[in-house]
Write a protein that holds these residues in place. Structure first.
Motif, PDB file in Angstrom:
ATOM      1  N   LEU A  35       0.751  -1.100  -0.071  1.00 46.40           N
ATOM      2  CA  LEU A  35       0.181  -0.053  -0.064  1.00 46.40           C
ATOM      3  C   LEU A  35       0.882   1.269   0.027  1.00 46.40           C
ATOM      4  O   LEU A  35       0.558   2.335  -0.634  1.00 46.40           O
ATOM      5  CB  LEU A  35      -0.810   0.028   1.162  1.00 46.40           C
ATOM      6  N   LEU A  36       2.132   1.174   0.707  1.00 50.90           N
ATOM      7  CA  LEU A  36       2.829   2.361   0.501  1.00 50.90           C
ATOM      8  C   LEU A  36       3.323   2.740  -0.632  1.00 50.90           C
ATOM      9  O   LEU A  36       3.424   3.836  -1.109  1.00 50.90           O
ATOM     10  CB  LEU A  36       4.003   1.998   1.492  1.00 50.90           C
ATOM     11  N   ARG A  37       3.614   1.792  -1.628  1.00 47.25           N
ATOM     12  CA  ARG A  37       4.036   1.950  -3.058  1.00 47.25           C
ATOM     13  C   ARG A  37       2.773   2.674  -3.762  1.00 47.25           C
ATOM     14  O   ARG A  37       3.134   3.319  -4.799  1.00 47.25           O
ATOM     15  CB  ARG A  37       4.604   0.737  -3.624  1.00 47.25           C
TER      16      ARG A  37
ATOM     17  N   LEU B  12      -7.744  -0.332  -1.644  1.00 45.34           N
ATOM     18  CA  LEU B  12      -7.410   0.715  -2.353  1.00 45.34           C
ATOM     19  C   LEU B  12      -8.211   1.333  -3.531  1.00 45.34           C
ATOM     20  O   LEU B  12      -8.251   2.534  -3.451  1.00 45.34           O
ATOM     21  CB  LEU B  12      -5.804   0.048  -2.994  1.00 45.34           C
ATOM     22  N   ALA B  13      -8.910   0.469  -4.142  1.00 44.43           N
ATOM     23  CA  ALA B  13      -9.863   0.778  -5.187  1.00 44.43           C
ATOM     24  C   ALA B  13     -10.985   1.807  -4.568  1.00 44.43           C
ATOM     25  O   ALA B  13     -11.332   2.762  -5.158  1.00 44.43           O
ATOM     26  CB  ALA B  13     -10.268  -0.205  -5.901  1.00 44.43           C
ATOM     27  N   ASN B  14     -11.570   1.242  -3.160  1.00 41.54           N
ATOM     28  CA  ASN B  14     -12.427   1.914  -2.778  1.00 41.54           C
ATOM     29  C   ASN B  14     -12.070   3.219  -2.080  1.00 41.54           C
ATOM     30  O   ASN B  14     -12.892   4.298  -2.250  1.00 41.54           O
ATOM     31  CB  ASN B  14     -13.145   1.093  -1.619  1.00 41.54           C
ATOM     32  N   HIS B  15     -10.856   3.424  -1.624  1.00 47.54           N
ATOM     33  CA  HIS B  15     -10.176   4.504  -1.146  1.00 47.54           C
ATOM     34  C   HIS B  15     -10.014   5.677  -2.178  1.00 47.54           C
ATOM     35  O   HIS B  15     -10.496   6.957  -2.219  1.00 47.54           O
ATOM     36  CB  HIS B  15      -9.004   4.252  -0.638  1.00 47.54           C
ATOM     37  N   ARG B  16      -9.503   4.988  -3.327  1.00 49.97           N
ATOM     38  CA  ARG B  16      -9.525   6.007  -4.792  1.00 49.97           C
ATOM     39  C   ARG B  16     -10.885   6.538  -4.831  1.00 49.97           C
ATOM     40  O   ARG B  16     -10.963   7.718  -5.592  1.00 49.97           O
ATOM     41  CB  ARG B  16      -8.682   5.281  -5.692  1.00 49.97           C
TER      42      ARG B  16
END
Length: 154
Positions: free
Chosen positions: A21-23, A64-68
């Motif tokens: 996730l950091l990347r 990550l997709a939901n966050h974006r």
């Protein structure tokens, strides 16, 4: 029993999930990694024994997709037309030639190659992350490598 399982899961895999996730979302990686681990706890009965890390990577991809989507949504809930799903991991690659070749690939090919190269996933793990068969993962990796080689030679 559940607490011990989660402790083992966390010790073994949380650092890799965080790096993943950091990347991709440097400023939000800690919160997103915590969310992934919270999901693992809530859905512990669904986490496949022996394939925990691929399950966590797949969950991290969904988080990550939901966050974006949340981050780029307009008040109407629709993403703005100029919002792009840029992977920060690709932005940190210093070599302009590599960046150009990766940009020429499809998002799926980039995902397959980066999961394999950066995250060290085997074809079996790729299959679990991508939700496809082992043969499908082998084929996807082979095709992505061929397209990378073709783009590099172009």
């Amino acid at each position: 029993m559940d607490e011990e399982w989660f402790e083992r899961l966390f010790r073994a895999h949380a650092p890799r999930v965080h790096r993943y996730l950091l990347r991709r979302a440097p400023s939000d990686a800690e919160d997103l990694a915590a969310e992934v681990m919270a999901i693992a706890w809530r859905r512990r009965a669904d986490v496949p024994t022996g394939a925990e890390l691929p399950w966590l990577y797949r969950t991290a991809g969904h988080v990550l997709a939901n966050h974006r989507r949340r981050r780029h949504a307009t008040p109407s809930g629709q993403p703005p037309p100029e919002a792009h799903d840029v992977d920060p991991a690709e932005l940190v690659i210093a070599d302009q030639a590599v960046r150009a070749v990766l940009a020429a690939l499809s998002p799926r090919d980039r995902q397959v190659l980066l999961l394999h190269a950066w995250e060290g996933l085997t074809a079996e793990d790729l299959a679990a992350v991508l939700g496809i068969s082992r043969g499908g993962a082998d084929a996807a990796l082979s095709r992505a490598r061929a397209r990378l080689a073709a783009a590099w030679d172009a």
